[in-house]
Design a protein around this motif. Structure first.
Motif, PDB file in Angstrom:
ATOM      1  N   UNK A 229       0.643  -1.312  -0.013  1.00  0.00           N
ATOM      2  CA  UNK A 229       0.460   0.170   0.112  1.00  0.00           C
ATOM      3  C   UNK A 229       1.010   1.240  -0.029  1.00  0.00           C
ATOM      4  N   UNK A 230       2.196   1.342   0.450  1.00  0.00           N
ATOM      5  CA  UNK A 230       3.060   2.578   0.622  1.00  0.00           C
ATOM      6  C   UNK A 230       3.542   2.593  -0.924  1.00  0.00           C
ATOM      7  N   UNK A 235       2.835   6.383  -5.938  1.00  0.00           N
ATOM      8  CA  UNK A 235       1.910   6.905  -7.330  1.00  0.00           C
ATOM      9  C   UNK A 235       1.331   7.951  -7.608  1.00  0.00           C
ATOM     10  N   UNK A 236       0.461   8.492  -6.432  1.00  0.00           N
ATOM     11  CA  UNK A 236      -0.284   9.545  -7.075  1.00  0.00           C
ATOM     12  C   UNK A 236       1.175  10.377  -6.851  1.00  0.00           C
ATOM     13  N   UNK A 237       1.403  10.761  -5.570  1.00  0.00           N
ATOM     14  CA  UNK A 237       2.010  11.807  -4.896  1.00  0.00           C
ATOM     15  C   UNK A 237       3.278  11.986  -6.284  1.00  0.00           C
ATOM     16  N   UNK A 296      12.268   8.261  -3.650  1.00  0.00           N
ATOM     17  CA  UNK A 296      10.780   7.052  -3.806  1.00  0.00           C
ATOM     18  C   UNK A 296       9.734   8.561  -3.858  1.00  0.00           C
ATOM     19  N   UNK A 297       8.535   9.150  -3.584  1.00  0.00           N
ATOM     20  CA  UNK A 297       8.141   9.670  -3.571  1.00  0.00           C
ATOM     21  C   UNK A 297       8.561  10.475  -4.989  1.00  0.00           C
ATOM     22  N   UNK A 304       4.602  -0.992 -10.288  1.00  0.00           N
ATOM     23  CA  UNK A 304       3.566   0.066  -9.329  1.00  0.00           C
ATOM     24  C   UNK A 304       2.758   0.404  -9.966  1.00  0.00           C
ATOM     25  N   UNK A 305       3.124   1.083 -11.198  1.00  0.00           N
ATOM     26  CA  UNK A 305       1.837   2.690 -11.959  1.00  0.00           C
ATOM     27  C   UNK A 305       1.260   1.685 -12.701  1.00  0.00           C
ATOM     28  N   UNK A 306       1.406   0.621 -12.542  1.00  0.00           N
ATOM     29  CA  UNK A 306       0.321  -0.718 -13.593  1.00  0.00           C
ATOM     30  C   UNK A 306      -0.558  -1.009 -12.581  1.00  0.00           C
ATOM     31  N   UNK A 307      -0.041  -1.097 -11.619  1.00  0.00           N
ATOM     32  CA  UNK A 307      -1.144  -1.741 -10.236  1.00  0.00           C
ATOM     33  C   UNK A 307      -1.872  -0.902  -9.588  1.00  0.00           C
ATOM     34  N   UNK A 308      -1.122   0.234  -9.868  1.00  0.00           N
ATOM     35  CA  UNK A 308      -2.366   1.325  -8.942  1.00  0.00           C
ATOM     36  C   UNK A 308      -3.329   1.562 -10.043  1.00  0.00           C
ATOM     37  N   UNK A 309      -2.945   1.557 -11.726  1.00  0.00           N
ATOM     38  CA  UNK A 309      -3.951   2.406 -12.046  1.00  0.00           C
ATOM     39  C   UNK A 309      -5.393   0.964 -12.571  1.00  0.00           C
TER      40      UNK A 309
END
Length: 541
Positions: A229-230, A235-237, A296-297, A304-309
């Protein structure tokens, strides 16, 4: 749902399945017997008013459905599914023991009273404290087990069809055990002793816990992967921080990870929700000399980007199921109140416990599951030439749930007409001269709907969620149920405030209008679902 021996693995497979499925059966017996009949316990033993008891029961059911989400997060991030399920079983066992003591010892209950009238004495502060300790332990414990054990069971298999078969067996066992609990244990609680009934729930929970622990040598370990989750939150940040950056079509412009020496370039992010692709876009100063992320931020991997999307893409479809659970929560609590006013006799010597009426829903679901798996799926494949997808299955469930609301309204209108005639002729409203079996058609339709959309949702989320969130994926259906129960409580409270439909004596209300409102909202929600499913693109192919 054929069981075949596992091949090529000393651990996992159908050897592990035997222990897990027995644990599921014991968990379902214990949780159903201790939670689903509480509305009758509150009214008869704790002197609560009927609508109040229905609302509190919905809150408890909501808590039980929300805790699997927290359990799944802990399992995915830190402890693993087996440890979370084992600890949760211990907590649930303590809760059932507390409830058993409360039902057994007179000092822990208020003095008996007549059906929650104004003269009834409410529980004391100490009695309330004991009650809420027991209920907290039960909701946390059974909530932590319910879908964590589903993920753990699915992880014992490699093939997608075996995982799907496990989920069918999981739900089938869940509902069959619930049927046993809602008939045998409910009867014991209502006709013999609440203490004996809750004691049997504690015994079933103990057997389930011991069985799960006994199978440890046969299980595949499920190792947590840190906090996904972290990673997803970054990703959005990172996307917002790089909102001025221009997107590129070159693979080397996007960060895929590193091998300890240099960055790894895997692929460009997908075209959907392209704004978030900026999170994986490499800017000056984002990467250290060894290829690792420096900030990291500000930088994430393409995965990670594809997982978030993928999660963002699922949310609209997930939201369409909230109404289904809200409707089920409302019907599940109000149907018990209907049963309390109706003739529940079978013959001259046996009377159906009011809390056992919803068992028809479970029977319908349990019968429908193997028919769907063994008859409908092959027939669909033969006629259409393509398998029935999870989204098709969920959509069919929507249709049956909406039909159930319409039938509920018609049957309630018939019950009200009979009740009003009795009041004019006899000046009594103790029991409506209408069999409680008239409630079966609506429960039968709702059960078919559940057999379609609940397993369909679990399979859909398990298939589409990122690998690091498999426990969370199966808990999503529980989250929907939890929100639905809370929403049902809020809706009942709102309807009580602004309409005369739901008085404490439902014979003087218009419960049929409540069901018609659910029908109209259900049709609108189904239209919303059709739009969301038409626009959705599967991540896993």
């Amino acid at each position: 749902m054929d069981i075949t021996p596992a091949s090529g693995s000393k651990r996992g497979g159908w050897k592990a399945f035997a222990f897990i499925i027995v644990a599921v059966a014991g968990m379902s017996l214990g949780s159903t017997g201790s939670l689903e009949n509480l509305i009758v316990f509150f009214i008869g033993e704790l002197n609560m008013k009927r609508i109040t008891a229905a609302q509190i029961t919905n809150v408890l059911n909501g808590c039980t459905c929300l805790f699997p989400v927290f359990g799944a997060i802990i399992a995915d991030s830190f402890l693993g599914s087996f440890i979370v399920a084992s600890i949760s079983f211990c907590v649930a066992l303590l809760g059932t023991v507390v409830l058993t003591l409360m039902a057994t010892l007179n000092s822990l209950r208020p003095q008996p009273c007549d059906d929650g009238s104004k003269l009834c004495k409410p529980p004391s502060e100490i009695q309330d404290a004991v009650l809420y300790v027991g209920l907290t332990l039960i909701t946390v414990g059974f909530g932590g087990v319910r879908f964590t054990i589903a993920t753990f069971g699915a992880s014992q298999f490699d093939k997608a069809e075996e995982k799907g078969s496990f989920f069918d067996w999981f739900f089938f066992t869940l509902y069959i055990a619930s049927i046993v609990s809602m008939t045998a244990i409910f009867y014991i609680e209502g006709e013999v002793s609440w203490g004996v009934g809750f004691g049997l729930c504690a015994l079933a929970t103990l057997i389930a816990m011991v069985t799960l622990l006994s199978g440890y040598p046969f299980y595949r370990s499920d190792k947590p992967q840190g906090s996904p989750f972290l990673d997803l939150a970054r990703v959005p940040v990172a996307s917002v921080r790089k909102w001025k950056s221009q997107l590129s079509s070159r693979v080397e412009e996007y960060y895929g990870g590193h091998d300890g020496l240099v960055p790894v370039f895997v692929a460009t992010p997908g075209k959907r929700l392209r704004f978030f692709n900026r999170a994986a876009l490499i800017n000056e100063g984002d990467i250290q000399s060894n290829g690792a992320i420096a900030k990291p931020w500000r930088l994430c991997t393409v995965k990670q980007v594809e997982d978030f999307k993928s999660l963002i893409g699922i949310m609209p479809l997930w939201s369409t199921s909230i109404f289904l659970s809200t409707s089920i929560g409302i019907e599940g609590s109000l149907i018990v109140l209907q049963a309390l006013t109706m003739d529940r006799h079978l013959g001259s010597h046996f009377q159906i416990p009011p809390g056992s009426i919803p068992v028809i829903l479970l029977v319908s679901t349990a019968i429908s599951l193997p028919l769907i798996d063994r008859v409908l799926f092959p027939a669909w494949q033969k006629l259409i030439g393509k398998p029935l997808t999870p989204l098709h299955r969920i959509g069919i469930g929507h249709v049956f749930s909406v039909l159930s609301c319409a039938v509920s309204a018609l049957i309630e209108l018939k019950r009200l007409n009979i009740a009003h005639r009795q009041q004019l002729q006899e000046q009594t409203n103790l029991e409506v001269a209408m069999s409680a079996l008239w409630l079966c058609p609506q429960l039968f339709l709702a059960g078919i709907g559940i057999a379609f959309h609940f397993p369909g949702q679990v399979a859909f989320y398990y298939q589409e969620f990122p690998e690091s969130l498999k426990s969370t994926s199966t808990a999503m259906i529980s989250l929907i149920q939890g929100i639905g129960y809370y929403m049902s409580t809020a809706v009942i409270d709102l309807v009580q405030r602004i309409t005369p439909w739901l008085p404490d004596d439902i014979n003087h209300g218009r419960l049929d209008n409540m069901y018609w409102a659910l029908f109209v909202l259900g049709v609108l929600n189904f239209a919303y679902y059709l739009v969301c499913s038409a626009l959705y693109n599967y991540v896993a192919v």
